[in-house]
Design a protein around this motif. Sequence first.
Motif, PDB file in Angstrom:
ATOM      1  N   PRO A  45      48.496  46.261  43.046  1.00 18.83           N
ATOM      2  CA  PRO A  45      47.444  44.721  43.345  1.00 18.83           C
ATOM      3  C   PRO A  45      47.947  43.949  42.818  1.00 18.83           C
ATOM      4  O   PRO A  45      48.926  43.761  41.873  1.00 18.83           O
ATOM      5  N   LEU A  46      47.255  42.705  43.056  1.00 18.27           N
ATOM      6  CA  LEU A  46      47.899  41.487  42.492  1.00 18.27           C
ATOM      7  C   LEU A  46      47.496  41.253  41.313  1.00 18.27           C
ATOM      8  O   LEU A  46      46.466  41.885  41.055  1.00 18.27           O
ATOM      9  N   SER A  47      48.366  40.793  40.628  1.00 17.57           N
ATOM     10  CA  SER A  47      48.302  40.594  38.816  1.00 17.57           C
ATOM     11  C   SER A  47      47.573  39.097  38.639  1.00 17.57           C
ATOM     12  O   SER A  47      47.273  38.171  39.402  1.00 17.57           O
ATOM     13  N   ALA A  48      47.017  38.740  37.503  1.00 14.37           N
ATOM     14  CA  ALA A  48      46.047  37.070  37.506  1.00 14.37           C
ATOM     15  C   ALA A  48      47.060  36.396  37.449  1.00 14.37           C
ATOM     16  O   ALA A  48      46.806  35.296  37.938  1.00 14.37           O
ATOM     17  N   ASP A  49      48.794  36.469  37.105  1.00 17.55           N
ATOM     18  CA  ASP A  49      49.778  35.494  37.296  1.00 17.55           C
ATOM     19  C   ASP A  49      49.279  35.457  38.840  1.00 17.55           C
ATOM     20  O   ASP A  49      49.670  34.033  38.861  1.00 17.55           O
TER      21      ASP A  49
END
Length: 330
Positions: A45-49
């Motif tokens: 998944p894509l991280s918050a950053d």
Amino acid sequence: MATTAILEEPQNPIAKPRRVCFSFAAYAKAVIDHLRACHVPVDDPLSADEFATVESDFRFIFPPDLRSILQEGLPVGPGFPNWRSASPQQLQILTTLPILGLSKQVETHKFWAQSWGSKPIDADEAVKTAQEFLTKAPVLVPIYRQFYIPSSPNLAGNPVFYVHGGDVELSSFDVAGFFQRIDFGARQGGKRRTSLPSLLQAPAWAATEARRIEFWTDMAARGYTRGWWSGDLVGCMEDACCRLRDGGWREEEVREMTMMDGGDGSDRTVLRGRESVTWHVRVLSRRLLRAGWSTEDVVDSLGCHCESVGPDVESWLDFQHTKNCLLEAI
């Protein structure tokens, strides 16, 4: 993220509204599992950053429902934007492609929106003016191939548009409808045949109508005025062939269904007159229906728009196609 919704039952005034709790995260997991079942590679998944970097670099915010899917996994198969590993140049092209396509249509004198005022005589000036308006429209976030979702309003339930060159079409009412509609296992991706069981069920919050999006909704409505109403009937038949090919049909199947092979060594039959065109459309519609297609899919594949259909499907199609073909037949 869990969200509470109230589902009302107006037919029974005594009954109290039911409260149903649904989760975007649960649906996102179902989508990612569905993509994996279709043999689509899925990365972490894509991280918050990573979300923050993409949104800062390309000046849009992921809609909440699309964001929830990318928080569950990042599809990286052919046709999917790789928000992690693709070069900034590649992603810039993907996000600006709808505007570039329409700008090209303006440059070649094939498109101009009435809301933009009088079109400048000079082509370069016309393109410059068009781009000023286009950059004010909601940014379209690529989902898969030529399918995009508006970044604003930043709400769940934005419609998904198909944008290719100067063609803009409403693909589905929301992300949920899109992932149900597209068969990612088909060659090049295509609309799911409704006669086949879907592993992905529509969530309780799935949209039942398309939310209006500034500019893009009008563009999609404009697209419905083309097709069979344009007078270019032969071109419409050829467009139907392209839609069938994109849906995974083999070339020989497409030619058989549309009868574009004249059987005399020529590449295709030339359609002459209203009777010939009407007959071709009727037979093609019936063949698709008997192959298991829904009425909505048949009408959509032929470039028409269907609001409601009565029980007698074939008679309805005969009437609609005959009426529309004869409106501006040569």
